[in-house]
Structure formats: structure tokens, C-alpha cells
Design a protein around this motif. Sequence first.
Motif, PDB file in Angstrom:
ATOM      1  N   ALA A  48       0.848  -1.188   0.000  1.00  0.00           N
ATOM      2  CA  ALA A  48       0.000   0.000   0.000  1.00  0.00           C
ATOM      3  C   ALA A  48       0.883   1.237   0.000  1.00  0.00           C
ATOM      4  CB  ALA A  48      -0.909  -0.001   1.221  1.00  0.00           C
ATOM      5  N   LEU A  49       0.339   2.304  -0.567  1.00  0.00           N
ATOM      6  CA  LEU A  49       1.032   3.584  -0.659  1.00  0.00           C
ATOM      7  C   LEU A  49       0.097   4.664  -0.142  1.00  0.00           C
ATOM      8  CD1 LEU A  49       3.348   5.434  -1.795  1.00  0.00           C
ATOM      9  CD2 LEU A  49       2.108   5.402  -3.965  1.00  0.00           C
ATOM     10  N   LEU A  50       0.573   5.448   0.821  1.00  0.00           N
ATOM     11  CA  LEU A  50      -0.171   6.594   1.325  1.00  0.00           C
ATOM     12  C   LEU A  50       0.560   7.860   0.913  1.00  0.00           C
ATOM     13  CD1 LEU A  50      -1.006   5.480   4.985  1.00  0.00           C
ATOM     14  CD2 LEU A  50      -2.501   5.392   2.986  1.00  0.00           C
ATOM     15  N   PHE A  56       5.221  10.556   1.284  1.00  0.00           N
ATOM     16  CA  PHE A  56       4.846   9.197   0.922  1.00  0.00           C
ATOM     17  C   PHE A  56       5.132   8.290   2.114  1.00  0.00           C
ATOM     18  CE2 PHE A  56       6.378  10.966  -3.124  1.00  0.00           C
ATOM     19  CZ  PHE A  56       5.366  10.603  -4.000  1.00  0.00           C
ATOM     20  N   ALA A  57       4.339   7.264   2.261  1.00  0.00           N
ATOM     21  CA  ALA A  57       4.660   6.137   3.142  1.00  0.00           C
ATOM     22  C   ALA A  57       4.217   4.910   2.360  1.00  0.00           C
ATOM     23  CB  ALA A  57       3.928   6.228   4.472  1.00  0.00           C
ATOM     24  N   GLN A  58       5.102   3.945   2.227  1.00  0.00           N
ATOM     25  CA  GLN A  58       4.777   2.775   1.425  1.00  0.00           C
ATOM     26  C   GLN A  58       5.352   1.517   2.051  1.00  0.00           C
ATOM     27  OE1 GLN A  58       6.158   2.677  -2.697  1.00  0.00           O
ATOM     28  NE2 GLN A  58       4.472   1.332  -3.215  1.00  0.00           N
ATOM     29  N   LEU A  59       4.534   0.469   2.000  1.00  0.00           N
ATOM     30  CA  LEU A  59       4.974  -0.869   2.367  1.00  0.00           C
ATOM     31  C   LEU A  59       4.906  -1.708   1.106  1.00  0.00           C
ATOM     32  CD1 LEU A  59       5.712  -3.072   4.479  1.00  0.00           C
ATOM     33  CD2 LEU A  59       3.288  -3.629   4.494  1.00  0.00           C
ATOM     34  N   ILE A  60       6.005  -2.405   0.818  1.00  0.00           N
ATOM     35  CA  ILE A  60       6.078  -3.308  -0.325  1.00  0.00           C
ATOM     36  C   ILE A  60       6.437  -4.675   0.230  1.00  0.00           C
ATOM     37  CG2 ILE A  60       7.223  -3.794  -2.512  1.00  0.00           C
ATOM     38  CD1 ILE A  60       7.986  -0.769  -2.553  1.00  0.00           C
ATOM     39  N   GLU A  61       5.738  -5.704  -0.228  1.00  0.00           N
ATOM     40  CA  GLU A  61       6.007  -7.060   0.258  1.00  0.00           C
ATOM     41  C   GLU A  61       6.015  -8.029  -0.912  1.00  0.00           C
ATOM     42  OE1 GLU A  61       2.983  -7.361   3.318  1.00  0.00           O
ATOM     43  OE2 GLU A  61       1.378  -7.426   1.856  1.00  0.00           O
ATOM     44  N   GLY A  62       6.935  -8.989  -0.848  1.00  0.00           N
ATOM     45  CA  GLY A  62       7.046  -9.968  -1.919  1.00  0.00           C
ATOM     46  C   GLY A  62       8.368 -10.703  -1.876  1.00  0.00           C
ATOM     47  N   ASP A  63       8.776 -11.206  -3.019  1.00  0.00           N
ATOM     48  CA  ASP A  63      10.023 -11.956  -3.180  1.00  0.00           C
ATOM     49  C   ASP A  63      11.212 -10.990  -3.054  1.00  0.00           C
ATOM     50  OD1 ASP A  63      12.274 -13.303  -4.177  1.00  0.00           O
ATOM     51  OD2 ASP A  63      11.163 -14.236  -5.816  1.00  0.00           O
ATOM     52  N   PRO A  64      12.184 -11.299  -2.192  1.00  0.00           N
ATOM     53  CA  PRO A  64      13.348 -10.420  -2.033  1.00  0.00           C
ATOM     54  C   PRO A  64      14.093 -10.149  -3.340  1.00  0.00           C
ATOM     55  CG  PRO A  64      13.406 -12.188  -0.402  1.00  0.00           C
ATOM     56  CD  PRO A  64      12.261 -12.480  -1.329  1.00  0.00           C
ATOM     57  N   ARG A 131      -0.485   0.677   8.851  1.00  0.00           N
ATOM     58  CA  ARG A 131      -1.609  -0.215   8.565  1.00  0.00           C
ATOM     59  C   ARG A 131      -2.928   0.385   9.060  1.00  0.00           C
ATOM     60  NH1 ARG A 131      -2.181  -6.686   9.638  1.00  0.00           N
ATOM     61  NH2 ARG A 131      -3.855  -6.950   8.146  1.00  0.00           N
ATOM     62  N   GLU A 132      -2.910   1.016  10.221  1.00  0.00           N
ATOM     63  CA  GLU A 132      -4.110   1.671  10.742  1.00  0.00           C
ATOM     64  C   GLU A 132      -4.548   2.820   9.845  1.00  0.00           C
ATOM     65  OE1 GLU A 132      -2.985   2.745  14.704  1.00  0.00           O
ATOM     66  OE2 GLU A 132      -3.174   0.673  15.446  1.00  0.00           O
ATOM     67  N   LEU A 133      -3.587   3.599   9.341  1.00  0.00           N
ATOM     68  CA  LEU A 133      -3.929   4.684   8.420  1.00  0.00           C
ATOM     69  C   LEU A 133      -4.576   4.133   7.157  1.00  0.00           C
ATOM     70  CD1 LEU A 133      -0.787   6.989   8.681  1.00  0.00           C
ATOM     71  CD2 LEU A 133      -3.139   7.644   9.227  1.00  0.00           C
ATOM     72  N   VAL A 134      -4.009   3.059   6.628  1.00  0.00           N
ATOM     73  CA  VAL A 134      -4.579   2.435   5.423  1.00  0.00           C
ATOM     74  C   VAL A 134      -5.990   1.941   5.705  1.00  0.00           C
ATOM     75  CG1 VAL A 134      -4.375   0.499   3.811  1.00  0.00           C
ATOM     76  CG2 VAL A 134      -2.352   1.834   4.403  1.00  0.00           C
ATOM     77  N   GLU A 135      -6.165   1.256   6.821  1.00  0.00           N
ATOM     78  CA  GLU A 135      -7.488   0.710   7.152  1.00  0.00           C
ATOM     79  C   GLU A 135      -8.509   1.811   7.373  1.00  0.00           C
ATOM     80  OE1 GLU A 135      -6.543  -1.816  10.470  1.00  0.00           O
ATOM     81  OE2 GLU A 135      -5.858  -3.436   9.148  1.00  0.00           O
ATOM     82  N   ASP A 136      -8.070   2.988   7.882  1.00  0.00           N
ATOM     83  CA  ASP A 136      -8.977   4.109   8.121  1.00  0.00           C
ATOM     84  C   ASP A 136      -9.259   4.916   6.862  1.00  0.00           C
ATOM     85  OD1 ASP A 136      -9.125   3.391  10.755  1.00  0.00           O
ATOM     86  OD2 ASP A 136      -7.723   4.938  11.454  1.00  0.00           O
TER      87      ASP A 136
END
Length: 140
Positions: A48-50, A56-64, A131-136
Motif C-alpha cells: 500500500a502507498l499513502l 509518501f509512506a509505502q509498504l512493499i512485500e514480496g520476493d526479495p 496499517r491503521e492509516l490504510v485501514e482508516d
Amino acid sequence: MPESLVTPTVGCRFFYVSRLAPGQPVNVIAELLRVSRAFNRQHGITGALLFDGEHFAQLIEGDPAVVFPLAARIEADARHAEVDVRLRLEGAFPRLFEHWVCGWAEEEEVGARLVSAQAPALALAQLTAFRELVEDSDVG
């Protein structure tokens, strides 16, 4: 990789905050999202990207093998300034954003809740706040 083939676990997480670089128009975000979503879908990346108009705040998840080179490109990207990596973890984790190839939200609290807290020890707390910001937000 089609979104339906994304595995429920990931091999790494990359979380950062940054500022929109001086001179970059805010509408650069639309192109960034278009390209990112296509790339992420193809490579099994979720996250997700805020954006609050400045930060910007971003979390990226996947294959290293995909995420860490992507992280290096983000850190060198002229659209970002003051890239501050808060979390770079490798291991088996459940996906936080399993169904989002790049969830997006404009969120006015990014700077106030994430950018101002600088201590690296706060990375997991910041990830929780993210994560809370994304969920809100209205994403999803």
C-alpha cells in the motif's frame, strides 16, 4: 503474476517514508501508480502507498529478488526526496495487504504520524500505524 496467484506469505517487507521531491507536480502520482500496479501484478508484489500531498509512506512485500532491487530504484528515484527506510526484513511473513498490488490513499496524517517519528526502533510501531492509516482510509 496474476493477482489470484499471489502467495499468502512473503519473503520480505520494505517500508519507507519520503517526501515528494521539489519541483515534482503532485499529478506525477497517477503515472507512478499506473506503472507500479502493472509491475507489481506481474511480479507478485503487494502493498500500500499513502500520500498526504507532501509525504509518501509505502509498504512493499514480496520476493526479495524483486523487492530489494525495486527498493533501490525507489531510493534513487528523482520523484522522491529524503527517502527514509524504516524497515527492510527478510523472512517468511503473512502478507499484510494480500489482495492489493498497490493500494493507494491520500491520507492527511502521513507526515504527522509517520515522518516525524525518526527513531529506527519505532519501525514496527510505525508499520502498525501505517496499517491503521490504510485501514482508516477509503482504500479497499
